[in-house]
Write a protein that holds these residues in place. Structure first.
Motif, PDB file in Angstrom:
ATOM      1  N   UNK A   1      44.861  42.673 -11.440  1.00 13.95           N
ATOM      2  CA  UNK A   1      45.708  41.704 -10.747  1.00 13.95           C
ATOM      3  C   UNK A   1      45.481  40.290 -11.271  1.00 13.95           C
ATOM      4  N   UNK A   2      44.232  39.854 -11.318  1.00 14.48           N
ATOM      5  CA  UNK A   2      43.937  38.462 -11.664  1.00 14.48           C
ATOM      6  C   UNK A   2      44.523  38.089 -13.012  1.00 14.48           C
ATOM      7  N   UNK A   3      44.331  38.946 -14.006  1.00 13.88           N
ATOM      8  CA  UNK A   3      44.822  38.652 -15.357  1.00 13.88           C
ATOM      9  C   UNK A   3      46.342  38.701 -15.441  1.00 13.88           C
ATOM     10  N   UNK A   4      46.997  39.346 -14.465  1.00 13.06           N
ATOM     11  CA  UNK A   4      48.455  39.465 -14.516  1.00 13.06           C
ATOM     12  C   UNK A   4      49.176  38.383 -13.726  1.00 13.06           C
ATOM     13  N   UNK A   5      48.435  37.481 -13.090  1.00 11.77           N
ATOM     14  CA  UNK A   5      49.071  36.366 -12.381  1.00 11.77           C
ATOM     15  C   UNK A   5      49.896  35.530 -13.367  1.00 11.77           C
ATOM     16  N   UNK A   6      51.113  35.249 -13.000  1.00 15.03           N
ATOM     17  CA  UNK A   6      52.024  34.519 -13.887  1.00 15.03           C
ATOM     18  C   UNK A   6      52.861  35.436 -14.757  1.00 15.03           C
ATOM     19  N   UNK A   7      52.589  36.749 -14.683  1.00 18.69           N
ATOM     20  CA  UNK A   7      53.337  37.732 -15.479  1.00 18.69           C
ATOM     21  C   UNK A   7      54.034  38.730 -14.548  1.00 18.69           C
ATOM     22  N   UNK A   8      54.457  38.251 -13.397  1.00 21.68           N
ATOM     23  CA  UNK A   8      55.012  39.085 -12.335  1.00 21.68           C
ATOM     24  C   UNK A   8      56.489  39.376 -12.564  1.00 21.68           C
TER      25      UNK A   8
ATOM     26  N   UNK B   1      48.707  45.581 -10.636  1.00 22.69           N
ATOM     27  CA  UNK B   1      48.976  44.213 -11.088  1.00 22.69           C
ATOM     28  C   UNK B   1      49.771  43.408 -10.081  1.00 22.69           C
ATOM     29  N   UNK B   2      49.902  42.123 -10.362  1.00 21.61           N
ATOM     30  CA  UNK B   2      50.714  41.240  -9.519  1.00 21.61           C
ATOM     31  C   UNK B   2      52.185  41.624  -9.648  1.00 21.61           C
ATOM     32  N   UNK B   3      52.843  41.775  -8.525  1.00 20.32           N
ATOM     33  CA  UNK B   3      54.272  42.048  -8.506  1.00 20.32           C
ATOM     34  C   UNK B   3      55.064  40.787  -8.192  1.00 20.32           C
ATOM     35  N   UNK B   4      54.619  40.026  -7.203  1.00 20.73           N
ATOM     36  CA  UNK B   4      55.301  38.800  -6.806  1.00 20.73           C
ATOM     37  C   UNK B   4      54.532  37.590  -7.319  1.00 20.73           C
ATOM     38  N   UNK B   5      55.209  36.450  -7.460  1.00 24.83           N
ATOM     39  CA  UNK B   5      54.520  35.236  -7.923  1.00 24.83           C
ATOM     40  C   UNK B   5      53.366  34.861  -7.011  1.00 24.83           C
ATOM     41  N   UNK B   6      52.365  34.223  -7.567  1.00 23.26           N
ATOM     42  CA  UNK B   6      51.186  33.847  -6.795  1.00 23.26           C
ATOM     43  C   UNK B   6      51.486  32.733  -5.807  1.00 23.26           C
ATOM     44  N   UNK B   7      52.552  31.996  -6.031  1.00 25.46           N
ATOM     45  CA  UNK B   7      52.968  30.953  -5.096  1.00 25.46           C
ATOM     46  C   UNK B   7      54.496  30.887  -5.096  1.00 25.46           C
TER      47      UNK B   7
END
Length: 286
Positions: free
Chosen positions: A237-244, A187-193
């Motif tokens: 990863x994609x679905x976890x963006x914003x949930x980092x 999953x996403x660990x850091x913010x997407x931006x």
């Protein structure tokens, strides 16, 4: 990746109502036998209820949640914190757990595997970046460290993981030729931006995008290996963006250094494991 922080968050009981409010759609396919392989992002280190302290395995990890929906005749879950690709065929040290491939049978019908992060090792990368960024909110000391001399050593290490994961997938097919095999990403660990959330997560502003892109690269390598070795890649990863790590409590699906929800630090919490399960089920349904 449980090596990031040695101590796990306190383990407590979880009510059925919490799971009920986060229902997961059934994939609709039936599998008589299901084997789950992988590391701590698959075992759900620290998430209640921990049913194997040796492997920091939760009965609310995504294999357990997937099995609740699919209702296979058997689930053999050998996911284990700290596992690398080597531990598929060898004893996992120092815990002396048997090779995870021992769970595979000729008649196994479904296999999920989440592996590769500890081969980088990504835990060491996070520790390095965190120690360098602890007193440096701006700049990119970690990126500078890994790219000194003009070569991105971290990217090179991530690419080296690819053949190892490919060999794991081949090994699964050899032992369980009838099985549908799913390779689960990270999953996403850091913010997407943006520049992260220093000091809550002590990663310097310039290193936050670097670590984000490293996670994406690892997932890209995994997806390529799945495509080349007869497996289905599961994108979480994609679905976890914003949930980092930087999201607010209740929104984040991956906990920080000081978890606000039962989980090992820098690991998925219950909401994270539920998302992993949703994505596995969605991949089976496609």
């Amino acid at each position: 990746m449980r090596r990031i922080i040695g101590a796990l968050a306190a383990v407590g009981a979880i009510t059925a109502g919490v799971v009920a409010t986060n229902s997961i759609a059934s994939a609709g396919d039936q599998y008589a036998s299901y084997v789950a392989l992988g590391d701590s992002f698959s075992s759900a280190s620290g998430v209640p209820n921990q049913v194997s302290l040796n492997c920091t395995r939760s009965d609310n990890n995504y294999p357990s949640l997937v099995a609740k929906e699919l209702k296979p005749s058997s689930l053999t879950d050998v996911t284990c914190g700290g596992a690398t690709t080597v531990d598929m065929t060898g004893l996992q040290l120092p815990t002396m757990n048997p090779p995870q491939f021992g769970a595979l049978k000729p008649d196994t019908e479904l296999v999920t595997v989440g592996i590769g992060g500890n081969d980088v090792p990504f835990a060491g990368v996070v520790m390095t970046c965190g120690s360098m960024g602890a007193f440096q909110p701006v700049g990119s000391p970690c990126k500078d460290h890994y790219t000194r001399g003009g070569t991105d050593r971290l990217a090179a290490d991530i690419h080296k993981v690819g053949p190892k994961v490919g060999a794991v997938l081949d090994g699964i097919h050899q032992r369980s030729p009838r099985a549908k095999v799913l390779l689960v990403g990270y999953p996403a660990l850091m913010p997407e931006s943006g520049s992260g959330c220093w000091p809550a997560i002590p990663i310097s502003a310039g290193d936050a995008p670097y670590l984000r892109d490293a996670t994406k690269l690892l997932n890209t390598v995994l997806a390529q290996q799945a495509a080349a070795h007869g497996a289905t890649y599961v994108d979480v990863y994609t679905s976890s963006i914003g949930h980092d790590l930087c999201a607010l409590p209740g929104v984040k699906w991956v906990e920080g250094l000081l978890p606000t929800s039962p989980s090992a630090p820098i690991h998925p919490n219950l909401q994270g494991t539920q998302n992993q399960a949703r994505q596995v089920l969605a991949a089976l349904h496609r």
